[in-house]
Design a protein around this motif. Structure first.
Motif, PDB file in Angstrom:
ATOM      1  N   CYS A 149      45.119  37.590  45.096  1.00 26.80           N
ATOM      2  CA  CYS A 149      44.948  36.320  45.772  1.00 26.80           C
ATOM      3  C   CYS A 149      44.649  35.230  44.758  1.00 26.80           C
ATOM      4  O   CYS A 149      44.129  35.482  43.682  1.00 26.80           O
ATOM      5  CB  CYS A 149      43.843  36.408  46.826  1.00 26.80           C
TER       6      CYS A 149
ATOM      7  N   ASN B  62      50.814  36.141  44.655  1.00 26.90           N
ATOM      8  CA  ASN B  62      50.598  36.634  46.014  1.00 26.90           C
ATOM      9  C   ASN B  62      51.496  37.819  46.304  1.00 26.90           C
ATOM     10  O   ASN B  62      51.078  38.803  46.910  1.00 26.90           O
ATOM     11  CB  ASN B  62      50.866  35.523  47.038  1.00 26.90           C
TER      12      ASN B  62
ATOM     13  N   ARG C  92      51.975  30.793  42.165  1.00 30.71           N
ATOM     14  CA  ARG C  92      51.119  31.268  43.264  1.00 30.71           C
ATOM     15  C   ARG C  92      51.860  32.306  44.109  1.00 30.71           C
ATOM     16  O   ARG C  92      51.329  33.372  44.402  1.00 30.71           O
ATOM     17  CB  ARG C  92      50.702  30.085  44.138  1.00 30.71           C
TER      18      ARG C  92
END
Lengths: 219, 452
Positions: A26, A21, A17
């Protein structure tokens, strides 16, 4: 890009993640298939990262359901299963790529980009628009031979236009690509990002269609 | 002569011989009985002859006019062989009458009425007129023996073909009874290393059926063991890979996020160690698979797409100097596709890692399922070549590696009944290296080497 990450290992999931990011995309991260199915129904994703062995079932079933519904969202499988039969099963079920754990995050980034490019119908990472030379793979833009530095968010936004040349995109569509479900979005964020991009890339880089949205300009 | 090994021949031989012996014994007993019967018949005709001739002889002797004639031979109507000869004598032993072929020396003096035997003749004595006239009738024993032999040979003439026929019958019946056993045997033979499905025990004799049952339960246990092993390998791979992946990913995040030089250095060291750990555990899992069972698939599959996929994946990982040559037709092989993938991957990795860095690696799949991977580079000395395929053995190289790749390839090759040959320098050249996998099982898909 808006990416759905399905991974039950929390340490690995968090790193993936963070990497995505940091690339400016996203992420909606879920650890179970039922949550994944829920998300897939309620939002439009540009890409799905799918683990195959999840606490409530096999990821391959999720992928098959997705394809059975006619959903063509690109899917990259991230799996610890490395047997040829597993890969063939995954690719046959409709995956666009198959990465075996452990993998390099940088490799994951470039495969994300490669798959997204293929979906946009332009596998060539080098694009030229007006005085802009854009390298999608290296995420670099040169304007009149000089490097232009974009933040990750700005990149993702401009990439969204590059992937759909000539296509109108509403503000909410762009917001969806930029933010995940639980992010708070200020009402004028898109306007702010668009004006910064215009400042860096030239006023003609993005056209405004008043009252409807934006589209890629000719710079 | 050694005893035949086949059940067919053993049974045929013993049953046939047993039957022949029984026939023979029966023939002998029959013969013996026959001889007694014959003796009784001959004796009775001997006695009959004496009793017929004696009254006639007495009449003849009484009717003689001149007592001076000592003896008289009976004239015959025509010459013939006489089985019975006789003499008629008075009480002093003087011959009164004899049959024309009678030889006096054959007849011992009269002692009593009834049967007697000399070494050459069977005799019967009788007397009339208070013992003043006696008769002795003789029959040569040779005659009786000749009749007996004739009967014996007649019997044998009938039994001989019967014995032969029974041999043939036994052979045919045994052979027919062996049909289900033969089918069972070929069922076992056709089970390759990978095919562990039960073998049909239909119509098997009840003596063999337990063997089939035991074999099938063994196959079943073997299949379950192999499946458990396979799923253990798969799940341990998962259990091991995921934490390594998590640690590696977090370390890489740390590397890209930190601004502190010493943290960066340490994180980079952790990353290097984690990569090495990942590589090593990967290779150990491959070695475990290579040395385990399950290297043969139950069905032959086309290995060409497997090889194509591996090369494509390796090219994606940055190795775009692989030249792949595939035959135009599918390459059907009984090797497990995963095992084949591991084998091919290790050979190609080895060639990429240790070959000359700018030269192509040639990967050639032959129609019979052989795989040759060749690279350019300095020739490997023969003594190094000999130990390269052993685990943790490395050539004189600075390239990083576990030293397991060729050992894994070698274990898989021998596990499927094939071979891995390392050649350096390349034939006709002074440099280069080639690893050649040959799979003999491919040439006979579905059948073991004829092991009879």
């Amino acid at each position: 890009m808006r990416i759905l990450l399905i991974e039950d290992d929390t340490i690995l999931g968090a790193a993936v993640r963070d990497q995505i990011n940091a690339d400016g995309h996203c992420v909606d991260w879920v650890t179970r298939l039922d949550a994944a199915a829920d998300h897939a129904r309620n939002a439009v994703y540009d890409l799905v990262l799918l683990d195959l062995m999840l606490p409530d079932g096999r990821g391959i079933g999720f992928l098959r359901n997705l394809r059975a519904r006619g959903d063509t969202t690109p899917v990259i499988i991230l799996s610890a299963l490395d047997q040829v039969s597993d890969r063939i099963e995954g690719l046959d079920a409709g995956a666009d790529d198959y990465m075996v754990k452990p993998f390099d995050l940088s490799e994951l980034s470039s495969r994300l980009k490669a798959v997204a490019r293929r979906y946009a119908g332009n596998p060539n990472p080098l694009i030229e628009i007006g005085d802009l030379q854009i390298d999608l793979a290296a995420r670099s833009i040169r304007r009149n031979g000089k490097n232009v530095g974009l933040t990750a968010r700005e990149w993702v936004l401009y990439e969204a236009f590059l992937q759909r040349p000539g296509q109108l995109m509403s503000k909410s569509q762009l917001e969806e690509r930029l933010y995940s479900f639980n992010d708070d979005v200020d009402s004028n964020t898109i306007e702010v990002h668009v004006s910064r991009l215009r400042k860096k890339l030239g006023h003609g880089a993005i056209d405004t269609v008043r009252g409807v949205g934006y589209r890629l300009g000719t710079a | 002569m050694t005893a035949p090994r086949s059940l067919q021949w053993r049974l045929s031989l013993w049953l046939g011989s047993g039957m022949a012996l029984l026939w023979l014994a029966t023939a002998l007993v029959t013969m013996n009985n026959l001889r007694h019967e014959l003796d009784a018949v001959f004796d009775s005709s001997l006695e009959e002859t004496a009793q017929r001739i004696l009254p006639l002889a007495v009449l003849e002797i009484i009717g003689r006019e001149d007592d001076g004639i000592a003896s008289q031979d009976m004239a015959t109507l025509r010459t013939h062989d006489e089985y019975f000869t006789y003499v008629v004598r008075d009480d002093k032993g003087a011959v009164l009458l004899r049959s024309h072929g009678a030889d006096d020396s054959v007849f011992p003096p009269f002692s009593q009425m009834g049967f007697a035997s000399s070494p050459t003749h069977r005799l019967y004595f009788d007397a009339a007129l208070q013992g003043t006239v006696t008769i002795a009738v003789a029959e040569p024993l040779a005659h009786r023996r000749a009749v007996g032999s004739k009967a014996f040979f007649g019997l044998m003439l009938a039994f001989g073909p019967l014995v032969l026929l029974s041999f043939l019958g036994v052979w045919v019946i045994v052979r027919l009874s062996m049909v289900p056993i033969r089918a069972f045997r070929s069922g076992i033979e056709q089970r390759g290393g990978g095919d562990l499905t039960p073998i049909s025990a239909a119509a098997l004799p009840s003596e063999i059926e337990p063997i089939a049952g035991a074999l099938n339960s063994l196959l079943d246990r073997l299949r379950r063991t192999l499946e458990a092993e396979r799923s253990f390998t798969a799940s341990s791979a998962h259990e091991l890979r995921t934490p390594v992946a998590a640690a590696l990913a977090q370390t890489q995040r740390l590397i890209s996020e930190t601004t502190d030089a010493s943290t960066l250095e340490r994180a980079t060291q952790i990353e290097t160690a984690l990569r090495r750990l990942a590589r090593l555990s990967e290779k150990l899992m491959q070695l475990a698979k290579a040395e385990g069972g399950r290297l043969q698939a139950e069905q032959a599959v086309d290995v060409a797409p497997v090889l194509r996929m591996i090369v494509r994946e390796m090219a994606k990982d940055g190795a775009d100097r692989i030249e792949l040559t595939l035959p135009p037709r599918p390459v059907m092989s009984r090797i497990d596709p995963d095992a084949f993938a591991i084998l091919a991957r290790n050979l190609i990795e080895n060639a990429l890692k240790h070959g000359a860095p700018d030269e192509a690696v040639r990967v050639i799949l032959s129609e019979d399922g052989g795989l040759a991977v060749a690279n350019a580079g300095e020739a490997v000395p023969p003594e190094t070549l000999a130990r390269l395929a052993r685990p943790f053995e490395r050539g004189d190289t600075h390239a990083s590696g576990s030293g397991l790749g060729l050992a894994i390839a070698n274990a898989i090759a021998s596990g499927v009944g094939g071979s891995l040959t390392l050649v350096s320098p390349l034939p006709g050249q002074t440099s280069g290296f080639e690893a050649k996998f040959e799979n003999s099982a491919l040439k006979h898909p579905g059948k073991l080497e004829d092991a009879r």
